[in-house]
Design an enzyme around this catalytic site. Sequence first.
Site, PDB file in Angstrom:
ATOM      1  CG  HIS A  44      73.867  -4.941  17.950  1.00  9.33           C
ATOM      2  ND1 HIS A  44      73.339  -6.041  18.579  1.00  9.33           N
ATOM      3  CD2 HIS A  44      72.803  -4.238  17.471  1.00  9.33           C
ATOM      4  CE1 HIS A  44      72.021  -6.018  18.490  1.00  9.33           C
ATOM      5  NE2 HIS A  44      71.665  -4.934  17.822  1.00  9.33           N
TER       6      HIS A  44
ATOM      7  CG  ASP B 294      69.587  -3.702  20.846  1.00 12.84           C
ATOM      8  OD1 ASP B 294      70.175  -2.619  20.928  1.00 12.84           O
ATOM      9  OD2 ASP B 294      69.222  -4.218  19.765  1.00 12.84           O
TER      10      ASP B 294
ATOM     11  CG  MET C 167      65.192  -5.309  14.362  1.00  7.78           C
ATOM     12  SD  MET C 167      65.553  -3.615  14.866  1.00  7.78           S
ATOM     13  CE  MET C 167      67.195  -3.432  14.215  1.00  7.78           C
TER      14      MET C 167
ATOM     15  CG  MET D  76      66.206  -2.006  10.958  1.00  8.94           C
ATOM     16  SD  MET D  76      65.880  -0.418  11.714  1.00  8.94           S
ATOM     17  CE  MET D  76      66.994   0.607  10.797  1.00  8.94           C
TER      18      MET D  76
ATOM     19  CG  HIS E  94      68.764  -6.941  16.430  1.00 12.06           C
ATOM     20  ND1 HIS E  94      68.491  -5.757  17.080  1.00 12.06           N
ATOM     21  CD2 HIS E  94      67.599  -7.640  16.443  1.00 12.06           C
ATOM     22  CE1 HIS E  94      67.219  -5.742  17.463  1.00 12.06           C
ATOM     23  NE2 HIS E  94      66.661  -6.871  17.080  1.00 12.06           N
TER      24      HIS E  94
ATOM     25  CG  ASP F 103      70.745  -2.623  15.124  1.00  9.44           C
ATOM     26  OD1 ASP F 103      70.148  -3.516  15.746  1.00  9.44           O
ATOM     27  OD2 ASP F 103      71.454  -1.750  15.673  1.00  9.44           O
TER      28      ASP F 103
ATOM     29  CG  MET G  24      64.107  -5.647  21.118  1.00 12.24           C
ATOM     30  SD  MET G  24      65.746  -5.199  20.527  1.00 12.24           S
ATOM     31  CE  MET G  24      65.576  -3.437  20.217  1.00 12.24           C
TER      32      MET G  24
ATOM     33  CB  SER H 193      74.262  -0.735  17.902  1.00 16.03           C
ATOM     34  OG  SER H 193      73.506  -0.098  16.891  1.00 16.03           O
TER      35      SER H 193
HETATM   36  C1  DX5 Z   1      67.074  -0.466  17.819  1.00 18.76           C
HETATM   37  C2  DX5 Z   1      68.334  -1.247  17.549  1.00 18.76           C
HETATM   38  C3  DX5 Z   1      69.415  -1.010  18.565  1.00 18.76           C
HETATM   39  C4  DX5 Z   1      69.910   0.400  18.569  1.00 18.76           C
HETATM   40  C5  DX5 Z   1      70.757   0.653  19.771  1.00 18.76           C
HETATM   41  O1  DX5 Z   1      66.132  -0.831  16.903  1.00 18.76           O
HETATM   42  O2  DX5 Z   1      68.053  -2.621  17.550  1.00 18.76           O
HETATM   43  O3  DX5 Z   1      70.492  -1.923  18.358  1.00 18.76           O
HETATM   44  O4  DX5 Z   1      70.659   0.711  17.432  1.00 18.76           O
HETATM   45  O5  DX5 Z   1      71.090   1.996  19.751  1.00 18.76           O
HETATM   46  P1  DX5 Z   1      70.917   2.951  21.031  1.00 18.76           P
HETATM   47  O6  DX5 Z   1      71.927   2.454  22.033  1.00 18.76           O
HETATM   48  O7  DX5 Z   1      71.219   4.288  20.488  1.00 18.76           O
HETATM   49  O8  DX5 Z   1      69.519   2.783  21.536  1.00 18.76           O
HETATM   50 ZN    ZN Z   2      69.751  -4.001  17.702  1.00 23.83          ZN
END
Ligand code: DX5
Ligand code: ZN
Length: 208
Positions: free
Chosen positions: A29, A171, A64, A33, A62, A31, A133, A6
């Site tokens: 990965h 994750d 969110m 949001m 991913h 992310d 998670m 990520s």
């Molecule tokens: C959290 C994300 C993760 C995060 C992982 O909301 O979904 O993918 O970026 O990062 P670390 O390994 O720093 O927790």
């Molecule tokens: Zn994630």
Amino acid sequence: MKISASFLSSSNIPMDLKRLNQTDVDFIHVDIMDGKFVPNKTMPFSEMKNIYKYTDKRLDVHLMVDNPEKYIPLYAELNTEYITFHVEVMDKVEENLELIKSYGIKCGLSIKPGTPVKSLVPYLPLLDLILVMSVEPGRGGQSFIDGTEKKIREVRELISVYHSKALINVDGGIDDITKNSCQECDILTSGSYIIQSDNFQERIDSLR
Ligand code: DX5
Ligand code: ZN
């Protein structure tokens, strides 16, 4: 063990994606949001789109977000292996899993730390991936939540009882210590542990 990196906590995404390209990491990965499902918001797709040109790796997306159907067609255009959204959105879960599949992309559902694993049961026959998670979704660099090992065991049990083909990805807060609580997983997603290091490959090796 497969590794998904990520870049959420990267301060120079093009540079870090190029560096990850030199490693044997399995997936990038991504992310996403929306500022609704989680308080933070990522850059719009129109800006992010160019950034994916810096990687040849398959993407593990991913979402969110409250409305996965808005994002699925966009990310389906890229070099995407998995698109995962959250079971907690409740609405149109099955339709959105089918939408992902309609693009020939593998689909996943993610569960937050407080969500019981039984919420996945109705969708198990459709799932290629379950993203457990191990932190509250929304930001990188958080500490791995203790109850995760038990949660992973419950998901593994569910997969076996229902003869599901889904892989388990975990994750949040994954490093060379917390990975020991995730031995029953198939994929580890790690962000800051890899990105905030001078030697990405060494960190990836330590997670495998
Ligand atoms: C959290 C994300 C993760 C995060 C992982 O909301 O979904 O993918 O970026 O990062 P670390 O390994 O720093 O927790
Ligand atoms: Zn994630």
